[in-house]
Design a protein around this motif. Structure first.
Motif, PDB file in Angstrom:
ATOM      1  N   ALA A   5      55.453 -12.724 -15.315  1.00 23.83           N
ATOM      2  CA  ALA A   5      55.168 -12.029 -14.065  1.00 23.83           C
ATOM      3  C   ALA A   5      54.597 -12.972 -13.020  1.00 23.83           C
ATOM      4  CB  ALA A   5      54.184 -10.880 -14.334  1.00 23.83           C
ATOM      5  N   LEU A   6      53.721 -13.868 -13.469  1.00 27.02           N
ATOM      6  CA  LEU A   6      53.137 -14.836 -12.537  1.00 27.02           C
ATOM      7  C   LEU A   6      54.200 -15.757 -11.968  1.00 27.02           C
ATOM      8  CD1 LEU A   6      49.795 -15.739 -14.354  1.00 27.02           C
ATOM      9  CD2 LEU A   6      50.059 -14.518 -12.167  1.00 27.02           C
ATOM     10  N   ARG A   7      55.130 -16.209 -12.812  1.00 28.66           N
ATOM     11  CA  ARG A   7      56.195 -17.104 -12.346  1.00 28.66           C
ATOM     12  C   ARG A   7      57.094 -16.388 -11.336  1.00 28.66           C
ATOM     13  NH1 ARG A   7      56.442 -18.715 -17.779  1.00 28.66           N
ATOM     14  NH2 ARG A   7      58.393 -17.585 -18.137  1.00 28.66           N
ATOM     15  N   LEU A   8      57.415 -15.106 -11.649  1.00 25.89           N
ATOM     16  CA  LEU A   8      58.262 -14.346 -10.739  1.00 25.89           C
ATOM     17  C   LEU A   8      57.573 -14.102  -9.399  1.00 25.89           C
ATOM     18  CD1 LEU A   8      59.757 -11.680 -13.167  1.00 25.89           C
ATOM     19  CD2 LEU A   8      60.990 -13.548 -12.069  1.00 25.89           C
ATOM     20  N   ASP A  12      58.872 -14.843  -5.244  1.00 24.95           N
ATOM     21  CA  ASP A  12      59.261 -13.809  -4.296  1.00 24.95           C
ATOM     22  C   ASP A  12      58.040 -12.959  -3.943  1.00 24.95           C
ATOM     23  OD1 ASP A  12      60.269 -11.610  -2.948  1.00 24.95           O
ATOM     24  OD2 ASP A  12      62.059 -11.459  -4.197  1.00 24.95           O
ATOM     25  N   PRO A  13      57.632 -12.953  -2.676  1.00 25.04           N
ATOM     26  CA  PRO A  13      56.464 -12.149  -2.278  1.00 25.04           C
ATOM     27  C   PRO A  13      56.641 -10.662  -2.596  1.00 25.04           C
ATOM     28  CG  PRO A  13      57.094 -13.670  -0.529  1.00 25.04           C
ATOM     29  CD  PRO A  13      58.177 -13.738  -1.554  1.00 25.04           C
ATOM     30  N   TYR A  14      57.905 -10.147  -2.503  1.00 30.48           N
ATOM     31  CA  TYR A  14      58.150  -8.743  -2.806  1.00 30.48           C
ATOM     32  C   TYR A  14      57.867  -8.462  -4.275  1.00 30.48           C
ATOM     33  CZ  TYR A  14      60.528  -4.380  -3.811  1.00 30.48           C
ATOM     34  OH  TYR A  14      60.811  -3.122  -4.241  1.00 30.48           O
ATOM     35  N   VAL A  15      58.331  -9.356  -5.139  1.00 30.95           N
ATOM     36  CA  VAL A  15      58.086  -9.191  -6.575  1.00 30.95           C
ATOM     37  C   VAL A  15      56.594  -9.215  -6.858  1.00 30.95           C
ATOM     38  CG1 VAL A  15      58.418 -10.229  -8.852  1.00 30.95           C
ATOM     39  CG2 VAL A  15      60.324 -10.132  -7.240  1.00 30.95           C
ATOM     40  N   ASP A  16      55.886 -10.111  -6.163  1.00 31.91           N
ATOM     41  CA  ASP A  16      54.435 -10.182  -6.343  1.00 31.91           C
ATOM     42  C   ASP A  16      53.783  -8.851  -5.976  1.00 31.91           C
ATOM     43  OD1 ASP A  16      51.867 -11.468  -6.730  1.00 31.91           O
ATOM     44  OD2 ASP A  16      51.656 -11.418  -4.553  1.00 31.91           O
ATOM     45  N   ALA A  18      55.259  -5.872  -5.844  1.00 30.93           N
ATOM     46  CA  ALA A  18      55.701  -4.834  -6.777  1.00 30.93           C
ATOM     47  C   ALA A  18      54.921  -4.895  -8.079  1.00 30.93           C
ATOM     48  CB  ALA A  18      57.196  -4.981  -7.037  1.00 30.93           C
ATOM     49  N   ILE A  19      54.687  -6.105  -8.570  1.00 32.63           N
ATOM     50  CA  ILE A  19      53.935  -6.257  -9.822  1.00 32.63           C
ATOM     51  C   ILE A  19      52.506  -5.749  -9.649  1.00 32.63           C
ATOM     52  CG2 ILE A  19      52.934  -7.966 -11.387  1.00 32.63           C
ATOM     53  CD1 ILE A  19      55.526  -9.576 -11.039  1.00 32.63           C
ATOM     54  N   ARG A  20      51.944  -6.016  -8.499  1.00 30.46           N
ATOM     55  CA  ARG A  20      50.579  -5.557  -8.243  1.00 30.46           C
ATOM     56  C   ARG A  20      50.520  -4.024  -8.173  1.00 30.46           C
ATOM     57  NH1 ARG A  20      47.136  -9.659  -6.734  1.00 30.46           N
ATOM     58  NH2 ARG A  20      48.163 -11.654  -6.314  1.00 30.46           N
ATOM     59  N   VAL A  21      51.540  -3.410  -7.571  1.00 30.67           N
ATOM     60  CA  VAL A  21      51.591  -1.940  -7.509  1.00 30.67           C
ATOM     61  C   VAL A  21      51.697  -1.350  -8.908  1.00 30.67           C
ATOM     62  CG1 VAL A  21      52.973   0.041  -6.772  1.00 30.67           C
ATOM     63  CG2 VAL A  21      52.540  -1.828  -5.174  1.00 30.67           C
ATOM     64  N   VAL A  22      52.585  -1.910  -9.730  1.00 33.44           N
ATOM     65  CA  VAL A  22      52.749  -1.425 -11.108  1.00 33.44           C
ATOM     66  C   VAL A  22      51.442  -1.557 -11.873  1.00 33.44           C
ATOM     67  CG1 VAL A  22      53.913  -1.840 -13.304  1.00 33.44           C
ATOM     68  CG2 VAL A  22      55.233  -1.856 -11.175  1.00 33.44           C
ATOM     69  N   ALA A  23      50.792  -2.708 -11.740  1.00 37.63           N
ATOM     70  CA  ALA A  23      49.527  -2.930 -12.444  1.00 37.63           C
ATOM     71  C   ALA A  23      48.455  -1.957 -11.966  1.00 37.63           C
ATOM     72  CB  ALA A  23      49.061  -4.374 -12.230  1.00 37.63           C
ATOM     73  N   PHE A  24      48.463  -1.668 -10.651  1.00 40.22           N
ATOM     74  CA  PHE A  24      47.495  -0.729 -10.067  1.00 40.22           C
ATOM     75  C   PHE A  24      47.610   0.639 -10.731  1.00 40.22           C
ATOM     76  CE2 PHE A  24      46.545   2.483  -6.795  1.00 40.22           C
ATOM     77  CZ  PHE A  24      45.266   2.107  -6.403  1.00 40.22           C
ATOM     78  N   TYR A  25      48.836   1.140 -10.851  1.00 43.13           N
ATOM     79  CA  TYR A  25      49.020   2.478 -11.439  1.00 43.13           C
ATOM     80  C   TYR A  25      48.853   2.467 -12.952  1.00 43.13           C
ATOM     81  CZ  TYR A  25      50.203   4.546  -7.009  1.00 43.13           C
ATOM     82  OH  TYR A  25      50.119   5.026  -5.722  1.00 43.13           O
ATOM     83  N   ASP A  26      49.190   1.374 -13.592  1.00 45.98           N
ATOM     84  CA  ASP A  26      48.921   1.276 -15.035  1.00 45.98           C
ATOM     85  C   ASP A  26      47.432   1.405 -15.305  1.00 45.98           C
ATOM     86  OD1 ASP A  26      51.569   1.001 -15.616  1.00 45.98           O
ATOM     87  OD2 ASP A  26      51.525  -1.158 -15.969  1.00 45.98           O
ATOM     88  N   PRO A 103      58.268  -1.938   2.829  1.00 47.46           N
ATOM     89  CA  PRO A 103      59.194  -2.341   1.753  1.00 47.46           C
ATOM     90  C   PRO A 103      58.745  -1.910   0.364  1.00 47.46           C
ATOM     91  CG  PRO A 103      58.901  -4.142   3.302  1.00 47.46           C
ATOM     92  CD  PRO A 103      57.925  -3.080   3.707  1.00 47.46           C
ATOM     93  N   LEU A 104      57.423  -1.763   0.156  1.00 53.78           N
ATOM     94  CA  LEU A 104      56.926  -1.399  -1.171  1.00 53.78           C
ATOM     95  C   LEU A 104      56.704   0.106  -1.347  1.00 53.78           C
ATOM     96  CD1 LEU A 104      54.338  -4.264  -1.758  1.00 53.78           C
ATOM     97  CD2 LEU A 104      56.530  -3.958  -2.925  1.00 53.78           C
ATOM     98  N   ASP A 105      57.004   0.888  -0.297  1.00 54.78           N
ATOM     99  CA  ASP A 105      56.751   2.329  -0.389  1.00 54.78           C
ATOM    100  C   ASP A 105      57.537   2.990  -1.517  1.00 54.78           C
ATOM    101  OD1 ASP A 105      54.969   2.187   1.636  1.00 54.78           O
ATOM    102  OD2 ASP A 105      56.190   3.242   3.138  1.00 54.78           O
TER     103      ASP A 105
END
Length: 344
Positions: A5-8, A12-16, A18-26, A103-105
């Motif tokens: 996840a860190l490498r991805l 890509d800022p979008y991937v970064d 998105a990963i933060r959003v997923v982690a937030f809800y997890d 974009p992340l909505d």
């Protein structure tokens, strides 16, 4: 996984994001937050008004980015997503963002919907309409002990002191659709049992059943008693009267408790059975018994009253019953009803 996840995220800022959003809800799911807390956290993350609505309760939560209830009138949703549980849509989440969506909505709402479904299931009752048939059967069974029945009702989403009607249904339509129509905005659960659909509902509006549905409605007593009443009422339904409350049957309900052999051997029932070979006569008798008068029967049949009178005279001779006499009309009604019970 975290290293990937860190490498991805570095690529890509979008991937970064998105990963933060997923982690937030997890994290929110792990902390087992409730819906208000979930809405507040989401509004803060999205930095705009966020809404959550569960169809089963009809309750809507709108929260501002400041974490307080949104005081502004609802604005058109900029982005929406369905909350699904067990493949059924149980609610909606949305953002009221001024201007174009972020974009992340989309991924934010996707994760919010997943988290909302988890909360609804955990804190429940889960607001799905379709239920586990085994659980419904346990709730309405007269063989189950009181504690087991109460627990089943609780798992289905009905409070111990909440009145519950049981409805027995014959239909080709989806049971969840019927439940939503007859009990809008209130708890309702449905499941198929053998060849009959069962609906448990806090309230029932008989006028909201769709065409083509046969339904018997039990009273709001104990579920097992209400189920017995619902099955009885279902037996009395006809194309002319497809939905019947058990309470509306009154003394007619006693016919359902009469042994079938006693009904089958009754001379009036035998005579009505012979009319099965003459559908027109059977329909005329049915209309006359339902209407209670010659002219109203003529209106139901869309015939002139003199034509109906001639038919009834002939039917009366066939039955050996004077249909113009109140006692004769009562006999015909009882015989016709008994024949329907025998025919199922």
């Amino acid at each position: 996984m975290e290293a990937l996840a860190l490498r991805l995220s570095g690529l890509d800022p979008y991937v970064d994001g998105a990963i933060r959003v997923v982690a937030f809800y997890d994290t929110l799911i792990r902390r087992r937050v409730d819906l208000p807390a979930l809405a507040r956290a989401s509004a803060g993350l999205a930095e705009c008004v966020t809404g959550i609505r569960l169809h089963g309760t009809g309750h809507t939560t709108r929260v501002s980015p400041h974490g307080t209830a949104a005081s502004t009138p609802p604005a058109p949703a900029s982005t929406t997503a369905a909350i699904t549980l067990d493949e059924e849509e149980i609610g909606t989440v949305w953002l009221e963002r001024p201007g174009p969506p972020d974009p992340l909505d989309e991924i934010l709402l996707d994760r919010l919907a997943i988290a909302a479904a988890a909360v609804a299931e955990r804190y429940g009752p889960a607001r799905t309409t379709m239920a586990d048939p085994a659980l419904v059967e346990l709730a309405i069974s007269s063989d189950a002990d009181e504690a087991a029945g109460a627990r089943a009702l609780r798992l289905l989403g009905f409070a111990a002191d909440q009145p519950v009607h049981v409805v027995a249904v014959r239909t080709r339509l989806p049971l969840d659709r019927i439940s939503g129509l007859i009990c809008p905005g209130r708890p309702a659960k449905a499941a198929p049992l053998a060849d009959v659909g069962v609906i448990l509902a806090a309230t029932v509006d008989p006028a909201r059943f769709p065409a083509g549905v046969r339904a018997g409605i039990g009273s709001a007593g104990g579920p097992h008693r209400s189920w017995r009443q619902a099955r009885t009422a279902l037996r009395f339904t006809t194309p002319r009267e497809p939905v019947i409350r058990h309470t509306a049957l009154g003394a007619l309900a006693l016919l359902a408790e009469t042994p079938p052999d006693a009904l089958r051997d009754n001379p009036d029932v035998v005579a009505v059975a012979r009319l099965a070979d003459f559908p027109e006569d059977l329909e005329t008798l049915d209309a006359y018994c339902a209407a209670g008068s010659l002219r109203r029967a003529a209106d139901l049949l869309h015939l002139h009253h003199s034509s109906v009178a001639r038919r009834l005279e002939q039917i009366g001779k066939t039955l050996g019953i004077d249909l113009t006499d109140p006692t004769g009309l009562t006999r015909a009604r009882l015989a016709l009803t008994a024949r329907r019970l025998l025919d199922g």
